[in-house]
Every structure is written in C-alpha cells, then in structure tokens.
Design a protein around this motif. Structure first.
Motif, PDB file in Angstrom:
ATOM      1  N   GLY A 340      40.802  88.486  31.891  1.00 12.54           N
ATOM      2  CA  GLY A 340      41.251  87.171  32.310  1.00 12.54           C
ATOM      3  C   GLY A 340      40.538  86.036  31.621  1.00 12.54           C
ATOM      4  O   GLY A 340      41.150  85.015  31.284  1.00 12.54           O
ATOM      5  N   ALA A 341      39.240  86.176  31.395  1.00  7.32           N
ATOM      6  CA  ALA A 341      38.481  85.116  30.749  1.00  7.32           C
ATOM      7  C   ALA A 341      38.978  84.870  29.324  1.00  7.32           C
ATOM      8  O   ALA A 341      39.135  83.720  28.882  1.00  7.32           O
ATOM      9  CB  ALA A 341      36.994  85.465  30.741  1.00  7.32           C
ATOM     10  N   THR A 342      39.246  85.962  28.581  1.00  3.64           N
ATOM     11  CA  THR A 342      39.747  85.819  27.211  1.00  3.64           C
ATOM     12  C   THR A 342      41.156  85.258  27.221  1.00  3.64           C
ATOM     13  O   THR A 342      41.526  84.442  26.361  1.00  3.64           O
ATOM     14  CB  THR A 342      39.716  87.176  26.494  1.00  3.64           C
ATOM     15  N   LEU A 343      41.972  85.665  28.185  1.00  6.38           N
ATOM     16  CA  LEU A 343      43.329  85.140  28.291  1.00  6.38           C
ATOM     17  C   LEU A 343      43.310  83.634  28.532  1.00  6.38           C
ATOM     18  O   LEU A 343      44.075  82.878  27.905  1.00  6.38           O
ATOM     19  CB  LEU A 343      44.083  85.860  29.408  1.00  6.38           C
ATOM     20  N   GLY A 389      52.628  84.005  40.696  1.00  5.44           N
ATOM     21  CA  GLY A 389      52.084  83.297  41.848  1.00  5.44           C
ATOM     22  C   GLY A 389      50.627  83.563  42.144  1.00  5.44           C
ATOM     23  O   GLY A 389      50.065  82.996  43.082  1.00  5.44           O
ATOM     24  N   GLU A 390      49.976  84.401  41.352  1.00  8.62           N
ATOM     25  CA  GLU A 390      48.572  84.737  41.590  1.00  8.62           C
ATOM     26  C   GLU A 390      47.725  84.205  40.448  1.00  8.62           C
ATOM     27  O   GLU A 390      47.996  84.464  39.269  1.00  8.62           O
ATOM     28  CB  GLU A 390      48.400  86.255  41.712  1.00  8.62           C
ATOM     29  N   GLU A 391      46.677  83.465  40.804  1.00  4.86           N
ATOM     30  CA  GLU A 391      45.818  82.880  39.786  1.00  4.86           C
ATOM     31  C   GLU A 391      45.138  83.973  38.958  1.00  4.86           C
ATOM     32  O   GLU A 391      44.775  85.036  39.478  1.00  4.86           O
ATOM     33  CB  GLU A 391      44.753  82.004  40.454  1.00  4.86           C
ATOM     34  N   ILE A 392      45.015  83.707  37.656  1.00  2.00           N
ATOM     35  CA  ILE A 392      44.380  84.667  36.753  1.00  2.00           C
ATOM     36  C   ILE A 392      42.950  84.934  37.202  1.00  2.00           C
ATOM     37  O   ILE A 392      42.169  84.009  37.441  1.00  2.00           O
ATOM     38  CB  ILE A 392      44.391  84.149  35.304  1.00  2.00           C
ATOM     39  N   LYS A 393      42.608  86.203  37.299  1.00  2.00           N
ATOM     40  CA  LYS A 393      41.252  86.611  37.647  1.00  2.00           C
ATOM     41  C   LYS A 393      40.467  86.826  36.358  1.00  2.00           C
ATOM     42  O   LYS A 393      40.900  87.574  35.471  1.00  2.00           O
ATOM     43  CB  LYS A 393      41.272  87.892  38.474  1.00  2.00           C
ATOM     44  N   LEU A 394      39.338  86.192  36.250  1.00  2.00           N
ATOM     45  CA  LEU A 394      38.579  86.253  35.001  1.00  2.00           C
ATOM     46  C   LEU A 394      38.158  87.672  34.643  1.00  2.00           C
ATOM     47  O   LEU A 394      37.987  88.000  33.462  1.00  2.00           O
ATOM     48  CB  LEU A 394      37.344  85.349  35.088  1.00  2.00           C
ATOM     49  N   ASP A 395      37.984  88.536  35.643  1.00  4.42           N
ATOM     50  CA  ASP A 395      37.610  89.921  35.363  1.00  4.42           C
ATOM     51  C   ASP A 395      38.810  90.860  35.457  1.00  4.42           C
ATOM     52  O   ASP A 395      38.652  92.081  35.437  1.00  4.42           O
ATOM     53  CB  ASP A 395      36.507  90.393  36.312  1.00  4.42           C
ATOM     54  N   GLY A 396      40.003  90.299  35.569  1.00  4.00           N
ATOM     55  CA  GLY A 396      41.210  91.125  35.609  1.00  4.00           C
ATOM     56  C   GLY A 396      41.624  91.569  34.213  1.00  4.00           C
ATOM     57  O   GLY A 396      41.009  91.191  33.202  1.00  4.00           O
ATOM     58  N   THR A 397      42.678  92.380  34.144  1.00  4.38           N
ATOM     59  CA  THR A 397      43.193  92.869  32.861  1.00  4.38           C
ATOM     60  C   THR A 397      44.680  92.540  32.775  1.00  4.38           C
ATOM     61  O   THR A 397      45.428  92.779  33.734  1.00  4.38           O
ATOM     62  CB  THR A 397      42.991  94.391  32.732  1.00  4.38           C
ATOM     63  N   TYR A 398      45.101  92.024  31.613  1.00  2.00           N
ATOM     64  CA  TYR A 398      46.467  91.524  31.479  1.00  2.00           C
ATOM     65  C   TYR A 398      47.077  91.998  30.153  1.00  2.00           C
ATOM     66  O   TYR A 398      46.397  92.048  29.129  1.00  2.00           O
ATOM     67  CB  TYR A 398      46.484  89.996  31.558  1.00  2.00           C
TER      68      TYR A 398
END
Length: 446
Positions: A340-343, A389-398
């Motif tokens: 998420g942070a890189t995105l 509808g869900e805010e990007i999580k910085l530690d998530g994967t996309y």
C-alpha cells in the motif's frame, strides 16, 4: 597501405521518410568493397506497414540495399511475438549477427549467426553482433538472453585470427564504452539504441565507437587505414542526408507498401457511440482502456498515462487502422504487485505536474507528453485513496495493472524492482481492441 570503408546507420524505427535519401547516398558512394551495416531497430510496430507485414516490409527494404550484415534491436527482439521474429528473416538476403539471444532451450536461432568473416583488400575482417539484454522480457517471448560480455568473449575467441574486429552493437553508448574497456582487441564498435549523434566517433581504450543518431537522418562513415595487417588509423564522420534528393525507385516501393498496409488494416471490428480523448481532463476512451486493462491483467485497479491515447474515436465504425493510429506504441500491459505504501507513492507521483507534462522519448512511448493519469478502480477524496470503498492500507498488498514503461527505471525507479508480470506479446492496442469488441458485443446482445 589500404583503406577499408564502411557505412552504418541505426534506429530507423520504421521512420521511412529518410530511407529513400539513405538509398540515394549509398547508390552514389558505395563500391563493391564497401561494408554496410544496420545496427538494429530498423523495424518498429508503430508503422502500419511494419505491423501488418510482421516486419517483412523492413526486410524487403534491406534486401534492396544488400547490407554486409545486420543485428537486431529491442524493437525486433521484444516487441515482435516469438513467431514474428522466428520468421522475420526467412527471405533475408543478408546475414543477421547476434551472439546473445537463443531459443528458450538454449539452441542458437536458425535466423542468426554469432560471427562472420569477410575479406576486403586482402584483410580478414571479423564481425559479431550483440543486443541489449532485457532479461525480464526475452523469456516472456520464449527466448533466452545472455550477458553481452560473455557472448563477446566467445566471439572474439572465434575471430582471434582476424586482422580487424568489428562489433555490431545494439547495447547503447555507455554499454559500448564498457565493452571497449573490457575488450580492447575490438577495433570498432558500431553502436545504436541510445540514439547518440557521434560526429567523429569516440575512442575508448583504443576502440573507436560510432553511432549515427536515429530515424535515418545520418549515415555514419568509418575509414580504417591498414598497413600490412595492422590498423594504423581510424576515422569516423557523419553525413546528414535529410536534405538529399531521394531515390525515386525507393519512393515508389514505399508508396506501394503504404497502400497495401492501409488496405489490409481497413477492417471494421465494431460500431461505437464514439469516445472522446483528453490528456489533461476526462477521457472516455482513456476510461475504456483503463477498465479493459484491469480486466486483462485481473487487477484490482489500473493506472495508465492518458498520453498513450493520441486521439479519440468518432461515432461509427472502428477499424484496425484507427486503433493503430491512436495507440501506436509498442507498450505491453504489466501487472504489478505493490504494498500500500508503494501504491500511494505511485499514485502521488503520476499526478505531479512535472510528471504529467513530461515529454518522453523512448521506453516504447510514441506520443508527446505523458498526460494526467487515468485511474480505474480507485477513488480519491481529500487526499486519501480507497479501493472498493476501503482506504488503502499501507501494509496491504494490491494488484495494479499499468504500462511496462513505468517499470523500466528512468521514470519511476522504485517500480523497477517490484514483483511484476509482463503480458507479451500483447500491446496496449490489443487490449483496447478486445475491450471495444467485448463492449460492442454486449451492447448488441443487450
């Protein structure tokens, strides 16, 4: 003393406007003893004639000038599907030199040789070719790629008894300098790829490096003075042929090729209500491509520069020629897996004014400016981004669908090392075509 003369050019990129002038120059200055070399990227799928003939028009033009040898560039190597390149030189009346591209199983391709020896004025001249090693891309197309220095060392061992050694290189000027530092036994490196205009060449570690710009504006000339079996002088210069009277026979050949290409691409694929285009505002055709790219890559969202679409589509029928005109780039779809942070960093960067107004040359881009990003599957409000509808999580994967040019390093260096998958040999216009056809069929059925 004897003199060996050679002419070279590079990176034509199917920009054929100067080709008849180049042919005129050769007709006047070439003799039976002259060496002539093409250094790759002669073919470029941005031109309809190259696209529709799978590069055969380029080979037919080369056959007419009878080059001593050619090598390939990245446009032949990584924008042509495997079967196009495998059969590109079936009718070639000239040798293709390439030492660092192989079949996936490791066998040398039938259409290329690693080295060639020719004789002029009693002098044995050893030739070899190497091309830029796009290590992530060649395997996607069923080819294996080798480091150029390893291929060069092997070629020089084969050519060790030759009096003169000439490298045909599509590595780029700075890589050519490194090649010269590593292998001073090379006499001349005829270069390409970075489109350098080297008026008198550059000598590095005793090796003469020459390069002649792009698009056929210049013809490079090299003269080697030989005493006994030794090269005692190397001279390089460029000839600007852009104002030269063209060869009329070549003009006629090109006109016939253009007409045939137009006819073959005049195929209607769909009827549409029309799609407007804007590089810095809402873009219906951009939204269409971004949506189709996300589906193509099975991604949660997509990010593309609006500048990849040169114009929109009017209401009515859509032909293959129209799609080629509005999206000519040899750019492939790419699926990135980002945290998420890189995105968020990616999203912020592509919306900076300095980025959207950037004039880009190379990387497959054949437009003018990058333009504002077209975002699909993502919502931006109050400086925050959300997906479904869900805010990007910085530690998530996309999973992010985008264009390959963003991942090559010069534009967004931090994307180069991210997990990715390139979709090859499909180009952006293939995605656009499939999206239009799918939507058209859905409308008809509805």
């Amino acid at each position: 003393m004897r003199t060996i003369t050679m002419f070279h050019y590079n990176d034509l990129h199917s920009k054929f406007h100067n080709w008849p002038r180049f042919v005129s120059f050769l007709n006047e200055h070439r003799t039976d003893e002259t060496l002539v070399f093409d250094l790759g990227d002669h073919a470029d799928r941005t031109h309809p004639a190259t696209e529709v003939t799978r590069g055969q028009v380029n080979v037919r033009l080369l056959n007419r000038i009878r080059p001593t040898a050619v090598t390939i560039g990245n446009n032949e190597g990584i924008t042509f599907p495997h079967d196009w390149l495998a059969h590109l030189y079936d009718e070639a009346a000239f040798p293709v030199l390439l030492g660092n591209v192989y079949q996936a199983a490791g066998e040398r391709p039938e259409w290329a040789s690693e080295t060639l020896i020719v004789e002029r004025e009693g002098i044995q001249i050893g030739l070899f070719g190497v091309t830029a090693p796009y290590e992530e891309l060649y395997p996607e197309l069923g080819w294996a790629i080798e480091a150029p220095h390893a291929a060069t060392a092997r070629a020089l061992e084969t050519l060790r008894d030759c009096d003169v050694i000439i490298a045909l290189s599509h590595l780029g000027f700075y890589a050519d300098e490194r090649l010269a530092e590593a292998f001073p036994e090379i006499d001349v490196i005829l270069g390409a790829h970075t489109h350098h205009v080297l008026d008198e060449g550059v000598v590095t570690n005793g090796v003469l490096i020459a390069q002649a710009g792009k698009y056929g504006q210049y013809v490079g000339q090299i003269e080697l003075t030989i005493e006994g079996k030794q090269v005692i002088e190397k001279r390089a210069c460029l000839h600007d042929v852009s104002e030269r009277e063209p060869d009329e026979a070549t003009v006629a050949v090109l006109a016939a090729e253009y007409g045939q290409a137009e006819r073959l691409l005049d195929v209607t694929i769909a009827e549409t209500p029309g799609y407007e285009s804007d590089w810095f505002g809402p873009s219906a055709i951009g939204d269409l491509l971004a949506s189709g790219l996300a589906d193509w890559c099975d991604a949660e969202l997509s990010i593309i520069p609006s500048g990849v679409l040169l114009e929109g589509l009017r209401p009515g029928h859509v032909t293959l020629n129209m799609l080629h005109r509005i999206c000519p780039h040899p750019i492939n779809p790419c699926l990135l897996t980002l945290d998420g942070a890189t995105l968020v960093r990616f999203l912020n960067d592509v919306q900076e004014d300095a980025f959207t107004t950037m004039h880009v040359r190379g990387l497959g881009f054949r437009g003018t400016v990058l333009g504002s990003p077209i975002l699909h599957g993502i919502d931006s409000r109050h400086g925050r981004y959300s997906i479904n509808g869900e805010e990007i999580k910085l530690d998530g994967t996309y999973r992010v669908a985008t264009v390959d040019m963003f991942t090559f390093g010069p534009l967004l260096p931090y994307l180069a090392d991210q997990p990715k998958r390139y979709f090859m040999p499909e180009l952006l216009r293939d995605v656009l075509r499939e999206t239009i056809v799918t939507r058209h069929n859905a409308i008809r059925k509805g």
